[in-house]
Design a protein around this motif. Sequence first.
Motif, PDB file in Angstrom:
ATOM      1  N   ILE A  83     -65.667  84.511  23.005  1.00 50.70           N
ATOM      2  CA  ILE A  83     -64.197  84.153  22.280  1.00 50.70           C
ATOM      3  C   ILE A  83     -63.162  83.936  23.376  1.00 50.70           C
ATOM      4  O   ILE A  83     -62.288  83.204  23.274  1.00 50.70           O
ATOM      5  CB  ILE A  83     -63.997  85.035  21.158  1.00 50.70           C
ATOM      6  CG1 ILE A  83     -65.308  84.771  20.286  1.00 50.70           C
ATOM      7  CG2 ILE A  83     -63.057  84.724  20.664  1.00 50.70           C
ATOM      8  CD1 ILE A  83     -65.373  85.786  19.002  1.00 50.70           C
ATOM      9  N   GLY A  84     -62.882  85.167  24.128  1.00 50.89           N
ATOM     10  CA  GLY A  84     -61.774  85.193  25.026  1.00 50.89           C
ATOM     11  C   GLY A  84     -61.668  83.981  25.877  1.00 50.89           C
ATOM     12  O   GLY A  84     -60.595  83.475  26.492  1.00 50.89           O
ATOM     13  N   LEU A  85     -62.793  83.626  26.371  1.00 50.96           N
ATOM     14  CA  LEU A  85     -62.771  82.384  27.355  1.00 50.96           C
ATOM     15  C   LEU A  85     -62.510  81.268  26.658  1.00 50.96           C
ATOM     16  O   LEU A  85     -62.012  80.041  27.610  1.00 50.96           O
ATOM     17  CB  LEU A  85     -64.340  82.173  27.902  1.00 50.96           C
ATOM     18  CG  LEU A  85     -64.990  83.285  28.781  1.00 50.96           C
ATOM     19  CD1 LEU A  85     -66.444  83.003  28.942  1.00 50.96           C
ATOM     20  CD2 LEU A  85     -64.255  83.533  30.037  1.00 50.96           C
ATOM     21  N   ILE A  86     -62.308  81.047  25.683  1.00 54.77           N
ATOM     22  CA  ILE A  86     -61.781  79.949  24.875  1.00 54.77           C
ATOM     23  C   ILE A  86     -60.486  80.065  24.341  1.00 54.77           C
ATOM     24  O   ILE A  86     -59.496  79.147  24.467  1.00 54.77           O
ATOM     25  CB  ILE A  86     -62.681  79.645  23.382  1.00 54.77           C
ATOM     26  CG1 ILE A  86     -63.973  79.180  24.051  1.00 54.77           C
ATOM     27  CG2 ILE A  86     -61.949  78.290  22.791  1.00 54.77           C
ATOM     28  CD1 ILE A  86     -64.984  78.811  22.718  1.00 54.77           C
ATOM     29  N   VAL A  87     -59.992  81.485  23.830  1.00 49.93           N
ATOM     30  CA  VAL A  87     -58.556  81.541  23.203  1.00 49.93           C
ATOM     31  C   VAL A  87     -57.513  82.188  24.192  1.00 49.93           C
ATOM     32  O   VAL A  87     -56.599  81.906  24.230  1.00 49.93           O
ATOM     33  CB  VAL A  87     -58.769  82.241  22.042  1.00 49.93           C
ATOM     34  CG1 VAL A  87     -59.495  81.552  21.027  1.00 49.93           C
ATOM     35  CG2 VAL A  87     -59.237  83.726  22.402  1.00 49.93           C
ATOM     36  N   SER A  88     -58.259  83.303  25.088  1.00 50.68           N
ATOM     37  CA  SER A  88     -57.162  83.951  25.869  1.00 50.68           C
ATOM     38  C   SER A  88     -57.883  84.659  26.862  1.00 50.68           C
ATOM     39  O   SER A  88     -58.850  85.220  26.781  1.00 50.68           O
ATOM     40  CB  SER A  88     -56.231  84.965  24.965  1.00 50.68           C
ATOM     41  OG  SER A  88     -55.549  85.940  25.577  1.00 50.68           O
ATOM     42  N   TRP A  89     -57.295  84.986  28.219  1.00 55.99           N
ATOM     43  CA  TRP A  89     -57.776  85.792  29.376  1.00 55.99           C
ATOM     44  C   TRP A  89     -57.858  87.022  29.131  1.00 55.99           C
ATOM     45  O   TRP A  89     -58.705  87.850  29.324  1.00 55.99           O
ATOM     46  CB  TRP A  89     -57.229  85.396  30.569  1.00 55.99           C
ATOM     47  CG  TRP A  89     -57.546  83.875  30.999  1.00 55.99           C
ATOM     48  CD1 TRP A  89     -56.700  82.908  31.203  1.00 55.99           C
ATOM     49  CD2 TRP A  89     -58.783  83.444  31.508  1.00 55.99           C
ATOM     50  NE1 TRP A  89     -57.475  81.731  31.838  1.00 55.99           N
ATOM     51  CE2 TRP A  89     -58.563  82.005  32.016  1.00 55.99           C
ATOM     52  CE3 TRP A  89     -60.064  83.995  31.567  1.00 55.99           C
ATOM     53  CZ2 TRP A  89     -59.810  81.635  32.535  1.00 55.99           C
ATOM     54  CZ3 TRP A  89     -61.202  83.616  32.084  1.00 55.99           C
ATOM     55  CH2 TRP A  89     -60.841  82.182  32.672  1.00 55.99           C
ATOM     56  N   TRP A  90     -56.996  87.573  28.401  1.00 56.51           N
ATOM     57  CA  TRP A  90     -56.768  89.011  28.123  1.00 56.51           C
ATOM     58  C   TRP A  90     -57.800  89.631  27.180  1.00 56.51           C
ATOM     59  O   TRP A  90     -58.437  90.663  27.302  1.00 56.51           O
ATOM     60  CB  TRP A  90     -55.243  89.543  27.736  1.00 56.51           C
ATOM     61  CG  TRP A  90     -54.903  89.195  26.324  1.00 56.51           C
ATOM     62  CD1 TRP A  90     -54.136  88.047  25.950  1.00 56.51           C
ATOM     63  CD2 TRP A  90     -55.284  89.808  25.184  1.00 56.51           C
ATOM     64  NE1 TRP A  90     -53.735  88.052  24.895  1.00 56.51           N
ATOM     65  CE2 TRP A  90     -54.562  89.216  24.220  1.00 56.51           C
ATOM     66  CE3 TRP A  90     -55.856  90.930  24.840  1.00 56.51           C
ATOM     67  CZ2 TRP A  90     -54.483  89.691  22.936  1.00 56.51           C
ATOM     68  CZ3 TRP A  90     -55.932  91.485  23.667  1.00 56.51           C
ATOM     69  CH2 TRP A  90     -55.163  90.695  22.680  1.00 56.51           C
ATOM     70  N   ILE A  91     -57.975  88.780  26.103  1.00 60.17           N
ATOM     71  CA  ILE A  91     -59.156  88.964  25.330  1.00 60.17           C
ATOM     72  C   ILE A  91     -60.519  88.945  25.905  1.00 60.17           C
ATOM     73  O   ILE A  91     -61.505  89.775  25.724  1.00 60.17           O
ATOM     74  CB  ILE A  91     -59.353  87.924  23.928  1.00 60.17           C
ATOM     75  CG1 ILE A  91     -58.114  88.272  23.178  1.00 60.17           C
ATOM     76  CG2 ILE A  91     -60.593  88.063  23.314  1.00 60.17           C
ATOM     77  CD1 ILE A  91     -58.015  87.512  21.992  1.00 60.17           C
ATOM     78  N   ALA A  92     -60.612  88.066  27.004  1.00 62.97           N
ATOM     79  CA  ALA A  92     -61.911  87.888  27.705  1.00 62.97           C
ATOM     80  C   ALA A  92     -62.147  89.146  28.438  1.00 62.97           C
ATOM     81  O   ALA A  92     -63.189  89.713  28.541  1.00 62.97           O
ATOM     82  CB  ALA A  92     -62.006  86.673  28.621  1.00 62.97           C
ATOM     83  N   GLY A  93     -61.037  89.668  29.297  1.00 61.46           N
ATOM     84  CA  GLY A  93     -61.186  90.964  29.831  1.00 61.46           C
ATOM     85  C   GLY A  93     -61.392  92.098  29.076  1.00 61.46           C
ATOM     86  O   GLY A  93     -62.270  92.742  29.663  1.00 61.46           O
ATOM     87  N   LEU A  94     -60.878  92.298  27.977  1.00 61.14           N
ATOM     88  CA  LEU A  94     -61.426  93.281  26.887  1.00 61.14           C
ATOM     89  C   LEU A  94     -62.684  92.983  26.483  1.00 61.14           C
ATOM     90  O   LEU A  94     -63.538  94.252  26.460  1.00 61.14           O
ATOM     91  CB  LEU A  94     -60.456  93.253  25.566  1.00 61.14           C
ATOM     92  CG  LEU A  94     -60.808  94.011  24.578  1.00 61.14           C
ATOM     93  CD1 LEU A  94     -60.394  95.394  25.093  1.00 61.14           C
ATOM     94  CD2 LEU A  94     -59.668  93.711  23.440  1.00 61.14           C
ATOM     95  N   GLY A  95     -63.197  91.931  26.216  1.00 66.85           N
ATOM     96  CA  GLY A  95     -64.735  91.879  26.155  1.00 66.85           C
ATOM     97  C   GLY A  95     -65.703  92.211  27.057  1.00 66.85           C
ATOM     98  O   GLY A  95     -66.502  92.926  27.066  1.00 66.85           O
ATOM     99  N   ALA A  96     -65.228  92.018  28.482  1.00 66.91           N
ATOM    100  CA  ALA A  96     -65.844  92.141  29.439  1.00 66.91           C
ATOM    101  C   ALA A  96     -65.947  93.863  29.667  1.00 66.91           C
ATOM    102  O   ALA A  96     -66.971  94.318  30.100  1.00 66.91           O
ATOM    103  CB  ALA A  96     -65.367  91.465  30.695  1.00 66.91           C
ATOM    104  N   LEU A  97     -64.716  94.372  29.557  1.00 64.32           N
ATOM    105  CA  LEU A  97     -64.546  95.930  29.578  1.00 64.32           C
ATOM    106  C   LEU A  97     -65.684  96.492  28.477  1.00 64.32           C
ATOM    107  O   LEU A  97     -66.209  97.707  28.897  1.00 64.32           O
ATOM    108  CB  LEU A  97     -63.407  96.249  29.457  1.00 64.32           C
ATOM    109  CG  LEU A  97     -63.012  97.608  29.257  1.00 64.32           C
ATOM    110  CD1 LEU A  97     -63.454  98.383  30.990  1.00 64.32           C
ATOM    111  CD2 LEU A  97     -61.801  98.048  29.171  1.00 64.32           C
ATOM    112  N   VAL A  98     -65.541  96.162  27.546  1.00 61.69           N
ATOM    113  CA  VAL A  98     -66.336  96.680  26.250  1.00 61.69           C
ATOM    114  C   VAL A  98     -67.991  96.537  26.531  1.00 61.69           C
ATOM    115  O   VAL A  98     -68.670  97.463  26.446  1.00 61.69           O
ATOM    116  CB  VAL A  98     -66.276  96.156  24.935  1.00 61.69           C
ATOM    117  CG1 VAL A  98     -67.286  96.520  23.881  1.00 61.69           C
ATOM    118  CG2 VAL A  98     -64.565  96.504  24.487  1.00 61.69           C
ATOM    119  N   ALA A  99     -68.205  95.271  27.016  1.00 60.74           N
ATOM    120  CA  ALA A  99     -69.692  95.123  27.479  1.00 60.74           C
ATOM    121  C   ALA A  99     -70.150  95.870  28.757  1.00 60.74           C
ATOM    122  O   ALA A  99     -71.249  96.473  28.678  1.00 60.74           O
ATOM    123  CB  ALA A  99     -69.805  93.579  27.819  1.00 60.74           C
TER     124      ALA A  99
END
Length: 292
Positions: free
Chosen positions: A12-28
């Motif tokens: 989802i972050g790759l589509i809407v926002s880079w900081w959300i993508a970073g958060l998802g990567a950290l959680v993963a």
Amino acid sequence: MGFAIGVVVLMIGLIVSWWIAGLGALVALVFAFLWIRDLTAGTPLTHTPDVPPERATGANVPANVGPAAMAPTSLTEERFPRSKFLEATTLGLGAVIGGVITVPALGFMVGPPFLKQGQKERPLGPLSDFPEGRYVVATYTADPTQGEVSRRTAYVRSNGPLDGQPSFSIISNHCAHLGCPVQPNGPLDEANKRKNGDVVLIPTISIAGFGCPCHGGQYDTEGNRTSGPPVRALDRYSYSIRNGNLYIGTPFSVSHVDGTGKDAKIHKWTFAYPGEHVDGLESWLYPIQPPH
């Protein structure tokens, strides 16, 4: 479950926002570490097997120890169970196959918004093609390499000089309700239609605003909503003037406009999609705008 949630947030972050993508990567990554730690728990990767103590012999043998207790113990215990090896191999092979299959598909899905596909500046014609105080219906191709599929429409009005420089209002024809094409509420001057390359300019004779034929949204001559379901004013375009020609730029959203013409005060906001509020409490429902 945590790893899967992290991957979903990353996508989802790759589509809407880079900081959300970073958060998802950290959680993963965190849950991937915990997952691997759980799989390797109790194996030689994390635990050194105990070596049985040396057996006592000779004079050190207690009197109450029988022959059975003195039998030698095998030191050839299995250091890496076959089941664990097969499990790790299966998971690794599945991850490789899944990556080979999904990465190209994900690239095609999430890549286009980040390829700078936004509208570039386009020349609409010389300043003399835009009479002062009258709207001109301008249609043009946003990307000439794509042809007619990229054709756009905008309403352009020359407002006269402002601080010694030409002033223009360029209004989008996308309704702020659902994006339907709004129409000028007045007749067009077809006799004075002009064409500059792929740009077609048709002056209006007079208009009383703009109307949407889909759901009845109405706007005044500055693009302010006057009735119907639209949630804000019509979007506008930035512009520039170079070598005596008018260039249309990128779109931006407008909550409302105070005043008219060159004296108007435009309440400008970041571009938002139709149906989304840009100010007030309702705007909190749309905190993130995806790339466009």
